[in-house]
Scaffold this active site. Structure first.
Site, PDB file in Angstrom:
ATOM      1  N   MET A 170      -1.549   5.270  -0.008  1.00 54.76           N
ATOM      2  CA  MET A 170      -0.382   5.727   0.739  1.00 54.76           C
ATOM      3  C   MET A 170      -0.799   6.168   2.132  1.00 54.76           C
ATOM      4  O   MET A 170      -1.683   7.015   2.274  1.00 54.76           O
ATOM      5  CB  MET A 170       0.279   6.890   0.000  1.00 54.76           C
ATOM      6  CG  MET A 170       0.704   6.550  -1.422  1.00 54.76           C
ATOM      7  SD  MET A 170       1.934   5.247  -1.519  1.00 54.76           S
ATOM      8  CE  MET A 170       3.463   6.197  -1.426  1.00 54.76           C
ATOM      9  N   CYS A 171      -0.142   5.620   3.120  1.00 56.00           N
ATOM     10  CA  CYS A 171      -0.463   5.909   4.511  1.00 56.00           C
ATOM     11  C   CYS A 171       0.699   6.677   5.134  1.00 56.00           C
ATOM     12  O   CYS A 171       1.679   7.003   4.471  1.00 56.00           O
ATOM     13  CB  CYS A 171      -0.695   4.610   5.264  1.00 56.00           C
ATOM     14  SG  CYS A 171      -1.794   3.449   4.393  1.00 56.00           S
ATOM     15  N   ARG A 172       0.577   6.986   6.383  1.00 58.40           N
ATOM     16  CA  ARG A 172       1.655   7.598   7.162  1.00 58.40           C
ATOM     17  C   ARG A 172       1.805   6.782   8.438  1.00 58.40           C
ATOM     18  O   ARG A 172       0.812   6.340   9.012  1.00 58.40           O
ATOM     19  CB  ARG A 172       1.318   9.054   7.549  1.00 58.40           C
ATOM     20  CG  ARG A 172       1.029  10.001   6.386  1.00 58.40           C
ATOM     21  CD  ARG A 172       2.282  10.446   5.649  1.00 58.40           C
ATOM     22  NE  ARG A 172       2.641   9.526   4.599  1.00 58.40           N
ATOM     23  CZ  ARG A 172       3.704   9.691   3.803  1.00 58.40           C
ATOM     24  NH1 ARG A 172       4.497  10.741   3.932  1.00 58.40           N
ATOM     25  NH2 ARG A 172       3.995   8.798   2.879  1.00 58.40           N
TER      26      ARG A 172
END
Lengths: 268, 268, 268, 268
Positions: B1-3
């Site tokens: 999960m990235c931003r």
């Protein structure tokens, strides 16, 4: 605030401590528990003694958790005396030269903590470097500077005293410069045979430090490597440990603050 | 999960969104709130449109929080349309080629989420790459592969439809391969003029996605950039946004799951 | 020995000089002609002025020829005043902090050459840093140290004189330390408006330096960017150039050696 | 065109060959003689066998000449079977995943040369990867792809035949795709016990390859490590060497071109 571990005992592969335990150092690089910053992702390093008097070192700028080289080296390299360190910068850049451990000849050093007000006191501390160690200064951290201020002759004769005196001098420089931030110091030092660990702070918040002996093998760590914390003992504040190759561990006083007060008092 | 964040509006310096806000993207790189991994330290990237049709890109492998180049570039570069991304790897290596955003001609793409069971389904997904985009494959991520599977002619005519069909094909490949893990997809796509954002998951846990319009300037983000969350609206699951250069925002359906079921049903 | 270029004139994209010419700076990174080392692969940097008083900087440790970020930035960024540098280390490590250009406030500096006997004279040179610039010291190069020894007030009033006096002091420190190797110096300095270039050596081998004016735009380079060398003029040894934003170029004396002799004589 | 060396014999420290000889591999990284590109600065790698069945690997993107970690590791690590490689990219990016050697289980491989027209033929070559090796593909080089196309069962039974058949298939794919550029191949392969070296080109310019036996220890190199070239023998074009742990060296035919013609002829 960084995390580190030091090992002295029968030869083991580095991964046995660095990456395999439940709360290994690599695990601590993203999920440290006992420090302000859970993330220690500003580079890492391992140093170990093998066939030579001087240690091997592998330091790099990626977070430890994502470095394939580190994984491979820790799986292949076995040693009876090694250091490993994951870094959370207190302001200086992420570069190999700023990663621990630091090496000078056969001596190796790593550190968690900081010299408060580093930017203000840096010039005075770097001026303490002996001439024959000045060219070894590669980075800009307080940690490397602390190590290099220690005279090597003094180190050979009295390592704990040499380290205490170095910190006393730095403490006095901080006081003279009007620095109010603390000096905090949890460090490991070795000449490839004896292992020394130190725990001290100028205030009442010394960085955590633990050690454990299993079958005559000694491990010193910033925080325990497993969740049950079985057998881990806290190193007392303002004290040091001297660990022999045989596995004997001798607690020693490491009273920087009183020594600094004495010197300061005498000067006043 | 990235931003990630995407901006379309009057030209602003990238730092206005990337590093200056209280909960900026750089802040999210070590302290994300709305995702499983608080640390997004496996590389980062920014992409922006300037004088040319194709965007500029700066991607690197350090954590965003410690990269001086990123700080300097975001201070100097202004743009009316840019992307920024901090990465938390779901298994693939930390390398520039695995960092977002990805570029092909004047198109740019970034992604948070993952193709579940990537190792099992990777071969089938890479086989979907059109011949004229195959040589653009530089890394090993699912994200880059998703982008490159989309036919460029189709992209030009119907970007949202093209992206949906790409995901439908991938979803079917997952089903055929027996993958039980989910396909999750919060992504941004642009041709340098229109900005498209997508939110979808094959299960009921689509990655978070928000957008806000201030004075006709539109920002789309993984999580709000300030603590009061004022004015941020959640993008509905299984929907897309089309953002015009004028600042108009049109919500669109993005129903991958039904389309996949239909195709699958028809095939059965 | 490194290679560099400096540009002052109408805004152009950096790639116009950095990567496009036949013998561009990127080409020189692997195939320099007029220096001992054909390979300048120990990092690189670009610095440019944009909307702010202080310049943007992008420096990294890969060879310039293989850095995709550099290619993209030079294609996107246009500036009326910029520096670019490819590095061949004379002994210090390959790290971002050791890459040129160096920045302090709105001042920017880069250098080709070296302080002979750097390890022996380093302590004295670093002791010359003014207190308010000491914390700016990030790396371990002689080049960064030269720049930081110059007092900023003095820089503002008389840049060429300030630089000359800095070198005189360094030259004297070398003599006092018994260093027999030469001090060599081809450098560029700017405050974002005026561009200064310097060519000097304590022996008869100053690094090469050329300049050219085309349509009022001035470029200064370590070696000409094209094979026909058309219009390139050598900067005289022991002289400096002052380049105005208008494109006017004024040659100036830069007589470090005589000044050092005078001071030394007076001291003797 | 890259440079490499492979060693099989009594355990020695890697530095004995990698960095100490007059024309060591590290020296070749900036001053290779027998190849088109003197500079091999696009990353490097070492791989060695120790206590485990699978080898250790250290690969990084700096030029070999400036990497302190490499220097330290080669000083500390001793092995009876190791590879070392310095890379000159033929087009693909400088990343760890593109650096040699490549590892799959206990097998290790490195390569100098190239698949001509790689961008055109890449899709077909990657389609040859067996399912159980597809997920091992991390980078985008032709070299890694060649290694991974070889079936492991086949490798175990007949390593030279397996490698020849892999190249035959690739050669045919090149012909079918209309690639006119050559396939060139100087490579080393090992399972941790036997060492195989290969020299072949589809035209008359196979990459150079030499070997030497001293006291039963065998070294295979792209170019001799010392200037007198004493005792170095060229490996014949279109042939392979099989080196036993005992030091016995058996030359073997490695006739890719004829095999490819036969297959092509049969197909025609």
């Amino acid at each position: 605030m960084c995390r580190w571990l030091a090992y002295s005992g029968s030869p083991i592969h580095l991964e046995t401590l660095v990456s395999q335990p439940h709360h290994s150092l690599v695990h601590q690089s993203h999920s440290a528990i006992e420090c302000k910053a859970a993330t220690n992702g500003d580079g890492f390093g391992v140093g170990w003694y093998g066939a030579h008097e001087d240690p091997g070192v592998y330091r790099d700028i990626l977070p430890a958790w994502s470095d394939d080289n580190l994984r491979s080296l820790c799986r292949q390299i076995a040693s009876s005396l090694f250091f490993a360190h994951v870094r959370a910068s207190t302001g200086t850049a992420t570069s190999r030269a700023n990663c621990h451990p630091f090496v000078a000849g056969r001596w190796m050093f790593m550190h968690n903590g900081q010299i408060g007000g580093w930017d203000k006191v840096r010039r005075r501390v770097e001026a303490m470097l002996p001439d024959d160690r000045y060219h070894l200064r590669k980075g800009s951290t307080d940690s490397e500077a602390i190590f290099l201020t220690v005279d090597e002759d003094r180190l050979v004769r009295d390592p704990v005293g040499a380290m205490r005196d170095a910190l006393v001098r730095i403490r006095l420089a901080m006081i003279e410069t009007g620095v109010v931030e603390a000096l905090r110091f949890a460090a490991a030092l070795t000449d490839g045979k004896m292992l020394y660990a130190f725990r001290y702070a100028s205030d009442d918040r010394p960085p955590t430090l633990y050690w454990r002996t299993v079958d005559g093998n000694v491990t010193v760590v910033s925080e325990p490597l497993d969740s049950d914390r079985d057998g881990w003992r806290a190193v007392s504040p303002n004290s040091a440990l001297a660990v022999c190759p045989s596995g004997e561990v001798e607690p020693l006083p490491f009273d920087v603050e009183n020594a600094a007060s004495l010197v300061e008092g005498r000067a006043a």
